[in-house]
Design a protein around this motif. Sequence first.
Motif, PDB file in Angstrom:
ATOM      1  N   ALA A  25       0.826  -1.210   0.000  1.00  0.00           N
ATOM      2  CA  ALA A  25       0.000   0.000   0.000  1.00  0.00           C
ATOM      3  C   ALA A  25       0.858   1.256   0.000  1.00  0.00           C
ATOM      4  N   LEU A  26       1.972   1.221   0.729  1.00  0.00           N
ATOM      5  CA  LEU A  26       2.846   2.392   0.787  1.00  0.00           C
ATOM      6  C   LEU A  26       3.387   2.733  -0.597  1.00  0.00           C
ATOM      7  N   LEU A  27       3.856   1.738  -1.316  1.00  0.00           N
ATOM      8  CA  LEU A  27       4.431   1.997  -2.632  1.00  0.00           C
ATOM      9  C   LEU A  27       3.369   2.435  -3.620  1.00  0.00           C
ATOM     10  N   ALA A  28       2.165   1.902  -3.484  1.00  0.00           N
ATOM     11  CA  ALA A  28       1.077   2.295  -4.381  1.00  0.00           C
ATOM     12  C   ALA A  28       0.706   3.763  -4.198  1.00  0.00           C
ATOM     13  N   SER A  29       0.986   4.307  -3.024  1.00  0.00           N
ATOM     14  CA  SER A  29       0.624   5.707  -2.744  1.00  0.00           C
ATOM     15  C   SER A  29       1.684   6.701  -3.198  1.00  0.00           C
ATOM     16  N   GLN A  30       2.834   6.216  -3.655  1.00  0.00           N
ATOM     17  CA  GLN A  30       3.917   7.117  -4.034  1.00  0.00           C
ATOM     18  C   GLN A  30       3.644   7.743  -5.405  1.00  0.00           C
ATOM     19  N   HIS A  32       5.841   9.084  -7.458  1.00  0.00           N
ATOM     20  CA  HIS A  32       6.964   9.006  -8.375  1.00  0.00           C
ATOM     21  C   HIS A  32       7.359   7.553  -8.621  1.00  0.00           C
ATOM     22  N   ASP A  33       8.210   7.355  -9.586  1.00  0.00           N
ATOM     23  CA  ASP A  33       8.640   6.017  -9.985  1.00  0.00           C
ATOM     24  C   ASP A  33       9.456   5.357  -8.881  1.00  0.00           C
ATOM     25  N   ILE A 349      14.939   7.692   2.844  1.00  0.00           N
ATOM     26  CA  ILE A 349      15.803   8.374   1.876  1.00  0.00           C
ATOM     27  C   ILE A 349      15.748   7.646   0.534  1.00  0.00           C
ATOM     28  N   ALA A 350      15.835   6.319   0.605  1.00  0.00           N
ATOM     29  CA  ALA A 350      15.807   5.523  -0.621  1.00  0.00           C
ATOM     30  C   ALA A 350      14.467   5.654  -1.336  1.00  0.00           C
ATOM     31  N   LEU A 351      13.388   5.696  -0.590  1.00  0.00           N
ATOM     32  CA  LEU A 351      12.073   5.849  -1.196  1.00  0.00           C
ATOM     33  C   LEU A 351      11.987   7.169  -1.963  1.00  0.00           C
ATOM     34  N   ALA A 352      12.534   8.228  -1.366  1.00  0.00           N
ATOM     35  CA  ALA A 352      12.551   9.526  -2.053  1.00  0.00           C
ATOM     36  C   ALA A 352      13.407   9.471  -3.319  1.00  0.00           C
ATOM     37  N   ILE A 385      16.733  -3.398 -12.408  1.00  0.00           N
ATOM     38  CA  ILE A 385      17.637  -3.761 -11.308  1.00  0.00           C
ATOM     39  C   ILE A 385      18.823  -2.808 -11.267  1.00  0.00           C
ATOM     40  N   GLU A 386      19.447  -2.552 -12.406  1.00  0.00           N
ATOM     41  CA  GLU A 386      20.589  -1.635 -12.455  1.00  0.00           C
ATOM     42  C   GLU A 386      20.180  -0.244 -11.994  1.00  0.00           C
ATOM     43  N   GLU A 387      19.040   0.237 -12.455  1.00  0.00           N
ATOM     44  CA  GLU A 387      18.561   1.560 -12.040  1.00  0.00           C
ATOM     45  C   GLU A 387      18.308   1.592 -10.533  1.00  0.00           C
ATOM     46  N   GLY A 388      17.697   0.534 -10.000  1.00  0.00           N
ATOM     47  CA  GLY A 388      17.395   0.499  -8.574  1.00  0.00           C
ATOM     48  C   GLY A 388      18.645   0.484  -7.714  1.00  0.00           C
TER      49      GLY A 388
END
Length: 403
Positions: A25-30, A32-33, A349-352, A385-388
């Motif tokens: 649910a947290l990621l669905a609410s973001q 941005h990518d 921080i990573a989520l941002a 994966i590389e981008e992440g």
Amino acid sequence: MTATLLPYAARVSRLTGSVIDSSTALLASQPHDIVRFAMGSPADEAVPLEIFRSISASTLDHSSYTYGATQGEPELLEALVDYLGGTSEPTTHERVTITSGGMQGLDLACKIFVDPDDLVIVESPTYTNGSATAASYRAKLLEAPTDENGLIVEALPELVERAGRTPKAIYVIPNFQNPSGTTLSAPRRELLLDLAHRWNSVIIDDDPYGLLRFAGDDLPSFQSLSPSDPLLFSVRTFSKILAPGLRVGWVDTDPSIRRLVINAKQSMDTCANVPSQQLVSEFIRRGGLSDHLTAIKALYRERKGVMTESLRRNLGDRIAMTDPEGGFFLWVSLRGEDAATSTTALFDIALAEGVAFIPGPALSASGKFDDSLRLCFATSDPERIEEGVQRLARALDIARSLR
């Protein structure tokens, strides 16, 4: 109106919820990518969607949408037993009960065997949805350390002696453990069985990933090492090998307790999802499961290799990581100066920065491992994966600058 003090059950304080599941649910609410290394879910392209659609159109009818037998749809039981006959874990109809996913299997094990204040050994780190299930039945959790060969079984006698009593159950994920990706060695499997018999303890054998070995050799299962053992309660699921939304799994138990399993399940949900059971049974009957597993193991082997190489290139000796031979997960520990960074704080921080993972404390019953994190390599393609990983490296740089 005067506030009412609700008459909660004592177990309410043990209903801790799941950081892992809440991340959906947290990621669905973001807005941005986000590169999603958090949830342990199969890749979208690993779900055999077109075959499912074909089966649904040709097989499911009005009979699929009524109640089913609690122990499972007969055609699924037959297909599953036939399929498992060609694996390292052959079984019989009298041992198998279909469940609503693996989590229901864990709940059934605890419901049947765990009383309040019983001692339950859990791996540390572990899949905390599993340990939380035992805690919800008011068990006392005893965390046991792990290393590159899984649960350090040799440490258990001393831990038990210090606890002053033997465990009622031992919760273990033997293959490609969640979250570490490690596999319990063959000698330790034998020793754990010996200890379980010495203590009369049930081994809750949770193995969602055993069919996803993409390197190395299979190890003997608990069931093969100790056939017809009433102290083995084996929990399995189609969530990781087909699709989690099906909510279909199974437990393999001694026939002497199967009636208890059915009785306990009938107080939960009467039966597992009937259309999903029929879809899975037809998929197996058509011979699709073996080919499907071959394809997704190759996919996950590639993605694991891409992630480990990217982590080495982007983070180098700032981290240490496990080297799984199957499953979904890498366990990453911060080293050197970065070890002072809290992965709980790093998460925000990573989520941002556009990448999500599971912080180490979410994978420990007592909140340990704040210098570690879990990454799922299964869900994302090599480019993502590389981008992440690059985003994770930037987040770690930011966290270092803020200290």
